[in-house]
Design a protein around this motif. Structure first.
Motif, PDB file in Angstrom:
ATOM      1  N   VAL A 124      19.284  19.835   1.045  1.00 42.55           N
ATOM      2  CA  VAL A 124      20.223  18.894   1.646  1.00 42.55           C
ATOM      3  C   VAL A 124      19.415  17.956   2.532  1.00 42.55           C
ATOM      4  N   PHE A 125      19.647  16.658   2.366  1.00 40.42           N
ATOM      5  CA  PHE A 125      18.954  15.637   3.151  1.00 40.42           C
ATOM      6  C   PHE A 125      19.995  14.750   3.821  1.00 40.42           C
ATOM      7  N   ILE A 126      19.766  14.429   5.088  1.00 38.01           N
ATOM      8  CA  ILE A 126      20.582  13.432   5.783  1.00 38.01           C
ATOM      9  C   ILE A 126      19.708  12.208   5.986  1.00 38.01           C
ATOM     10  N   ILE A 127      20.235  11.079   5.524  1.00 37.99           N
ATOM     11  CA  ILE A 127      19.532   9.800   5.627  1.00 37.99           C
ATOM     12  C   ILE A 127      20.326   8.917   6.581  1.00 37.99           C
ATOM     13  N   THR A 128      19.632   8.286   7.518  1.00 34.93           N
ATOM     14  CA  THR A 128      20.304   7.432   8.498  1.00 34.93           C
ATOM     15  C   THR A 128      20.843   6.171   7.842  1.00 34.93           C
ATOM     16  N   ALA A 129      21.653   5.456   8.590  1.00 35.38           N
ATOM     17  CA  ALA A 129      22.213   4.190   8.113  1.00 35.38           C
ATOM     18  C   ALA A 129      21.123   3.175   7.800  1.00 35.38           C
ATOM     19  N   HIS A 130      19.930   3.375   8.375  1.00 34.10           N
ATOM     20  CA  HIS A 130      18.811   2.456   8.161  1.00 34.10           C
ATOM     21  C   HIS A 130      17.844   2.956   7.088  1.00 34.10           C
ATOM     22  N   GLY A 131      18.192   4.067   6.415  1.00 34.58           N
ATOM     23  CA  GLY A 131      17.393   4.544   5.300  1.00 34.58           C
ATOM     24  C   GLY A 131      16.269   5.496   5.649  1.00 34.58           C
ATOM     25  N   ARG A 132      16.281   6.038   6.866  1.00 31.91           N
ATOM     26  CA  ARG A 132      15.238   6.995   7.258  1.00 31.91           C
ATOM     27  C   ARG A 132      15.749   8.430   7.144  1.00 31.91           C
ATOM     28  N   THR A 148      28.587  23.614   6.242  1.00 31.56           N
ATOM     29  CA  THR A 148      28.991  22.256   6.610  1.00 31.56           C
ATOM     30  C   THR A 148      28.747  21.971   8.086  1.00 31.56           C
ATOM     31  N   ALA A 149      28.857  22.986   8.919  1.00 29.98           N
ATOM     32  CA  ALA A 149      28.657  22.793  10.361  1.00 29.98           C
ATOM     33  C   ALA A 149      27.250  22.287  10.679  1.00 29.98           C
ATOM     34  N   ASP A 150      26.251  22.673   9.886  1.00 35.11           N
ATOM     35  CA  ASP A 150      24.871  22.234  10.163  1.00 35.11           C
ATOM     36  C   ASP A 150      24.700  20.721   9.982  1.00 35.11           C
ATOM     37  N   PRO A 151      25.051  20.165   8.815  1.00 36.46           N
ATOM     38  CA  PRO A 151      24.916  18.699   8.717  1.00 36.46           C
ATOM     39  C   PRO A 151      25.865  17.961   9.659  1.00 36.46           C
ATOM     40  N   THR A 152      27.042  18.534   9.928  1.00 33.98           N
ATOM     41  CA  THR A 152      27.968  17.891  10.870  1.00 33.98           C
ATOM     42  C   THR A 152      27.318  17.792  12.244  1.00 33.98           C
ATOM     43  N   ALA A 153      26.680  18.865  12.693  1.00 35.21           N
ATOM     44  CA  ALA A 153      25.997  18.850  13.990  1.00 35.21           C
ATOM     45  C   ALA A 153      24.834  17.862  13.978  1.00 35.21           C
ATOM     46  N   GLN A 154      24.123  17.774  12.871  1.00 34.71           N
ATOM     47  CA  GLN A 154      23.014  16.833  12.778  1.00 34.71           C
ATOM     48  C   GLN A 154      23.482  15.381  12.805  1.00 34.71           C
ATOM     49  N   LEU A 155      24.626  15.124  12.201  1.00 35.09           N
ATOM     50  CA  LEU A 155      25.172  13.764  12.223  1.00 35.09           C
ATOM     51  C   LEU A 155      25.479  13.340  13.653  1.00 35.09           C
ATOM     52  N   ALA A 156      25.864  14.285  14.499  1.00 36.58           N
ATOM     53  CA  ALA A 156      26.179  13.961  15.898  1.00 36.58           C
ATOM     54  C   ALA A 156      24.932  13.542  16.674  1.00 36.58           C
ATOM     55  N   THR A 157      23.743  13.864  16.152  1.00 35.68           N
ATOM     56  CA  THR A 157      22.496  13.507  16.861  1.00 35.68           C
ATOM     57  C   THR A 157      21.900  12.202  16.366  1.00 35.68           C
ATOM     58  N   LEU A 158      22.561  11.553  15.417  1.00 31.50           N
ATOM     59  CA  LEU A 158      22.033  10.276  14.922  1.00 31.50           C
ATOM     60  C   LEU A 158      22.073   9.217  16.026  1.00 31.50           C
ATOM     61  N   PRO A 159      21.031   8.385  16.108  1.00 34.83           N
ATOM     62  CA  PRO A 159      21.066   7.313  17.095  1.00 34.83           C
ATOM     63  C   PRO A 159      22.192   6.329  16.760  1.00 34.83           C
ATOM     64  N   ALA A 160      22.763   5.761  17.790  1.00 32.01           N
ATOM     65  CA  ALA A 160      23.877   4.818  17.600  1.00 32.01           C
ATOM     66  C   ALA A 160      23.409   3.516  17.007  1.00 32.01           C
TER      67      ALA A 160
END
Length: 160
Positions: A124-132, A148-160
């Motif tokens: 599973v990979f999470i990619i930011t809105a800027h492609g990183r 699901t809780a793991d990627p959900t928690a990671q999404l909360a740490t994305l820079p604004a």
């Protein structure tokens, strides 16, 4: 084999055919990563349709789609099976995210997750809105997946 991207790396673009269940209707089309820029992406690579662990993983992500979408993310499932297999799998399990076909494993190879015998490592990979690349979970054998809780928690740490 390509190396697994590192956190902070720009993720290369790709285009894959996919299917998406919408009620009882199925939509087939091409899915292009660069067209998703501007919102976070979750790419869930799985070895096969209708296998026990893959079914559990994709069903949990489909059932837990709301918190991921509330965090602004789009979720795609990616495996080597063809669109007909994906359609049967999504219909039988009522999966609500697009399932993309990577039959030659070119996208899996670009993420460095191909593996002998099983085809690809569950990842599973999470990619930011800027492609990183922001976060990744890559299994050695493929019998586990992040809830699901793991990627959900990671999404909360994305820079604004």
């Amino acid at each position: 084999m390509t190396n697994i991207p590192k956190i902070g790396d720009i993720v290369g673009d790709f285009r894959l055919p996919g299917v998406r269940l919408n009620g009882e209707a199925f939509h087939r089309g091409d899915y292009t990563l660069c067209e998703q820029r501007g919102r976070p992406m979750i790419l869930a690579f799985y070895p096969g349709d209708d296998t026990p662990v893959c079914s559990a993983q994709l069903c949990s992500y489909s059932d837990g789609l709301e918190p991921l979408q509330s965090a602004g993310a789009t979720v795609w499932g990616i495996s080597p099976q063809n669109l007909d297999s994906h359609e049967r799998f999504a219909r039988s399990r009522k999966l609500r995210m697009p399932l993309l076909a990577d039959p030659d494993r070119s996208v899996a190879k670009s993420f460095g997750i191909t593996a002998p015998l099983i085809g690809l490592r569950r990842s599973v990979f999470i990619i930011t809105a800027h492609g990183r690349l922001h976060w990744k979970h890559v299994t050695a054998v493929g019998a586990t997946y992040p809830p699901t809780a793991d990627p959900t928690a990671q999404l909360a740490t994305l820079p604004a």
